[in-house]
Motif scaffolding. Structure first.
Motif, PDB file in Angstrom:
ATOM      1  N   THR A 303       0.903  -1.755  -6.297  1.00 16.65           N
ATOM      2  CA  THR A 303       1.131  -1.336  -4.906  1.00 16.65           C
ATOM      3  C   THR A 303       2.548  -1.656  -4.447  1.00 16.65           C
ATOM      4  O   THR A 303       2.878  -1.439  -3.270  1.00 16.65           O
ATOM      5  CB  THR A 303       0.138  -2.037  -3.958  1.00 16.65           C
ATOM      6  OG1 THR A 303       0.227  -3.451  -4.141  1.00 16.65           O
ATOM      7  CG2 THR A 303      -1.285  -1.571  -4.218  1.00 16.65           C
ATOM      8  N   THR A 318      -2.964   2.780  -3.959  1.00 15.58           N
ATOM      9  CA  THR A 318      -3.334   2.337  -2.620  1.00 15.58           C
ATOM     10  C   THR A 318      -3.912   0.933  -2.697  1.00 15.58           C
ATOM     11  O   THR A 318      -4.306   0.453  -3.772  1.00 15.58           O
ATOM     12  CB  THR A 318      -4.382   3.274  -2.011  1.00 15.58           C
ATOM     13  OG1 THR A 318      -5.590   3.193  -2.802  1.00 15.58           O
ATOM     14  CG2 THR A 318      -3.885   4.719  -1.982  1.00 15.58           C
ATOM     15  N   GLU A 319      -3.980   0.278  -1.562  1.00 17.39           N
ATOM     16  CA  GLU A 319      -4.576  -1.056  -1.521  1.00 17.39           C
ATOM     17  C   GLU A 319      -6.033  -1.006  -1.983  1.00 17.39           C
ATOM     18  O   GLU A 319      -6.508  -1.906  -2.687  1.00 17.39           O
ATOM     19  CB  GLU A 319      -4.490  -1.628  -0.104  1.00 17.39           C
ATOM     20  CG  GLU A 319      -3.077  -1.873   0.408  1.00 17.39           C
ATOM     21  CD  GLU A 319      -2.407  -3.053  -0.268  1.00 17.39           C
ATOM     22  OE1 GLU A 319      -3.123  -3.875  -0.875  1.00 17.39           O
ATOM     23  OE2 GLU A 319      -1.167  -3.156  -0.190  1.00 17.39           O
ATOM     24  N   GLU A 320      -6.737   0.057  -1.602  1.00 17.66           N
ATOM     25  CA  GLU A 320      -8.142   0.200  -2.007  1.00 17.66           C
ATOM     26  C   GLU A 320      -8.269   0.338  -3.517  1.00 17.66           C
ATOM     27  O   GLU A 320      -9.118  -0.303  -4.149  1.00 17.66           O
ATOM     28  CB  GLU A 320      -8.761   1.415  -1.316  1.00 17.66           C
ATOM     29  CG  GLU A 320     -10.228   1.642  -1.661  1.00 17.66           C
ATOM     30  CD  GLU A 320     -10.807   2.868  -0.997  1.00 17.66           C
ATOM     31  OE1 GLU A 320     -12.023   3.094  -1.149  1.00 17.66           O
ATOM     32  OE2 GLU A 320     -10.057   3.610  -0.324  1.00 17.66           O
ATOM     33  N   THR A 321      -7.401   1.173  -4.115  1.00 16.91           N
ATOM     34  CA  THR A 321      -7.434   1.344  -5.560  1.00 16.91           C
ATOM     35  C   THR A 321      -7.095   0.044  -6.265  1.00 16.91           C
ATOM     36  O   THR A 321      -7.752  -0.339  -7.249  1.00 16.91           O
ATOM     37  CB  THR A 321      -6.455   2.454  -5.997  1.00 16.91           C
ATOM     38  OG1 THR A 321      -6.880   3.701  -5.444  1.00 16.91           O
ATOM     39  CG2 THR A 321      -6.399   2.575  -7.509  1.00 16.91           C
ATOM     40  N   GLU A 323      -7.549  -2.987  -5.207  1.00 15.79           N
ATOM     41  CA  GLU A 323      -8.674  -3.907  -5.078  1.00 15.79           C
ATOM     42  C   GLU A 323      -9.779  -3.563  -6.080  1.00 15.79           C
ATOM     43  O   GLU A 323     -10.365  -4.449  -6.709  1.00 15.79           O
ATOM     44  CB  GLU A 323      -9.207  -3.861  -3.649  1.00 15.79           C
ATOM     45  CG  GLU A 323     -10.320  -4.850  -3.359  1.00 15.79           C
ATOM     46  CD  GLU A 323     -10.764  -4.830  -1.907  1.00 15.79           C
ATOM     47  OE1 GLU A 323     -11.881  -5.314  -1.626  1.00 15.79           O
ATOM     48  OE2 GLU A 323     -10.004  -4.318  -1.051  1.00 15.79           O
ATOM     49  N   GLU A 324     -10.049  -2.263  -6.236  1.00 18.39           N
ATOM     50  CA  GLU A 324     -11.065  -1.830  -7.196  1.00 18.39           C
ATOM     51  C   GLU A 324     -10.668  -2.194  -8.623  1.00 18.39           C
ATOM     52  O   GLU A 324     -11.494  -2.677  -9.409  1.00 18.39           O
ATOM     53  CB  GLU A 324     -11.269  -0.315  -7.093  1.00 18.39           C
ATOM     54  CG  GLU A 324     -11.925   0.135  -5.796  1.00 18.39           C
ATOM     55  CD  GLU A 324     -11.936   1.645  -5.655  1.00 18.39           C
ATOM     56  OE1 GLU A 324     -11.303   2.325  -6.515  1.00 18.39           O
ATOM     57  OE2 GLU A 324     -12.550   2.155  -4.706  1.00 18.39           O
TER      58      GLU A 324
END
Length: 338
Positions: A303, A318-321, A323-324
């Motif tokens: 990121t 992305t931050e979501e990706t 984290e996953e």
């Protein structure tokens, strides 16, 4: 190869350093030879601090992911000088078949997902792995900067140039183009970019063998820049690192020409040539603390806009990706070290 901060001190920018690495196709960051209190050279450092983390990491695979992995490895080496990292640009398929799936490397970089035959080869050799998304790329079609007669191609025209029975002269692609022989430079058939280009553009029409094939994208850049009627394709980073050498073409997928860029790749406008990039660490290798720590660092940096976009030329995760991916990685590390 000296770390980037030393190159910068001599007036060479991070982007210039990465462009030079791309040309070489290999990066070796040697750790210090002097012991600093770790568990030795067998790669089993206990990770209790910078001085105790030591060992070697071997990485092969995608030439597209190579500059991103190289930049992250250089930064990691600043914090962990006793970890030796070797990265080779072998192509996604070449890395899987010749190195990773036969147990010779700790990571394989890939510009497309692992294929069934490679999964089978890994399984046959007891190599387990976790798939991690690294960034988003825009496969970029380039011509010579002097080619003022072309600014864009439709997907159909692109297929006409690269299919198994391709156009031989530019005017066969479009009437107003010159009656000059097309000189093609592209990814070798062991490359994930080659596989992706077939999937996204060519399909059952297949890929021509009438081209200069290479695993080193910098060779494509050099070929096209030296050929008035040349054309090539590779990951966006190689255009980003050589903008004065090449002219990037806009691609028309039915809604008008769209230029390759970080913005159009991120938004999804640049179709059909936007794609995710990956790295695959071995589960067994993640059992070694220095490898696990590097894998964590890699995911953390996906990121980092300054590094991923600014220095290398890809769309950050992305931050979501992120984290996953970190969740997947930690599960794999727990499994390896549990």
């Amino acid at each position: 190869m000296e770390p980037t901060q030393n190159l910068d001190a001599e007036g060479i920018t991070r982007r210039q350093s990465l462009a030079a690495l791309a040309g070489a196709g290999a990066l070796g960051l040697a750790g210090c030879t002097q012991s600093t209190g770790g568990s030795g050279d067998d790669g089993s450092g206990d990770g209790s601090g910078d001085d105790s983390l030591s060992g070697s990491i071997n990485i092969a695979g995608s030439s597209t992911v190579f500059p991103l992995m190289s930049a992250i490895a250089e930064d990691f080496a600043e914090d962990y000088p006793d970890v030796s990292i070797d990265i080779s640009s072998t192509g996604s398929g070449g890395g899987f078949s010749n190195f990773f799936c036969v147990g010779e490397t700790d990571f394989n970089n890939a510009s497309r997902p692992i294929q069934p035959a490679e999964e089978e080869l890994c399984a046959d050799n007891g190599v387990e792995y976790v798939e991690l998304i690294a960034a988003t790329d825009a496969v970029t079609v380039v011509v010579n900067p002097e080619a003022d007669w072309v600014d864009s191609l439709t997907v159909e025209e692109l297929a006409t140039i690269w299919e198994s029975d391709p156009a031989q002269t530019w005017d066969e692609v479009r009437d107003e183009f010159p009656n000059e022989e097309i000189e093609r430079y592209g990814a070798a058939d062991t490359s994930g970019t080659y596989d992706y280009f077939i999937e996204a553009v060519l399909g059952e029409r297949g890929h021509t063998s009438d081209y200069q094939a290479t695993e080193k994208d910098n060779n494509i850049a050099n070929g096209v820049s030296g050929s008035e009627y040349g054309i090539g394709y590779f990951g966006f980073s190689y255009y980003y690192l050589n903008p004065d050498q090449l002219k990037a073409l806009a691609i028309d997928d039915g809604d008008g020409p769209v230029e390759p860029s970080l913005d159009t790749a991120s938004s999804g406008e640049y179709t059909p040539l936007s794609r995710p990039l990956f790295t695959y660490p071995s589960i067994e290798s993640l059992g070694k603390e220095h490898v696990a720590e590097f894998a964590r660092y890699f995911v953390e940096q996906t990121t980092n806009e300054d590094l991923v976009a600014g220095d290398v030329g890809y769309v950050p995760a992305t931050e979501e990706t992120q984290e996953e991916q970190m969740g997947k990685l930690e599960d794999a590390i727990e499994r390896a070290q549990g």
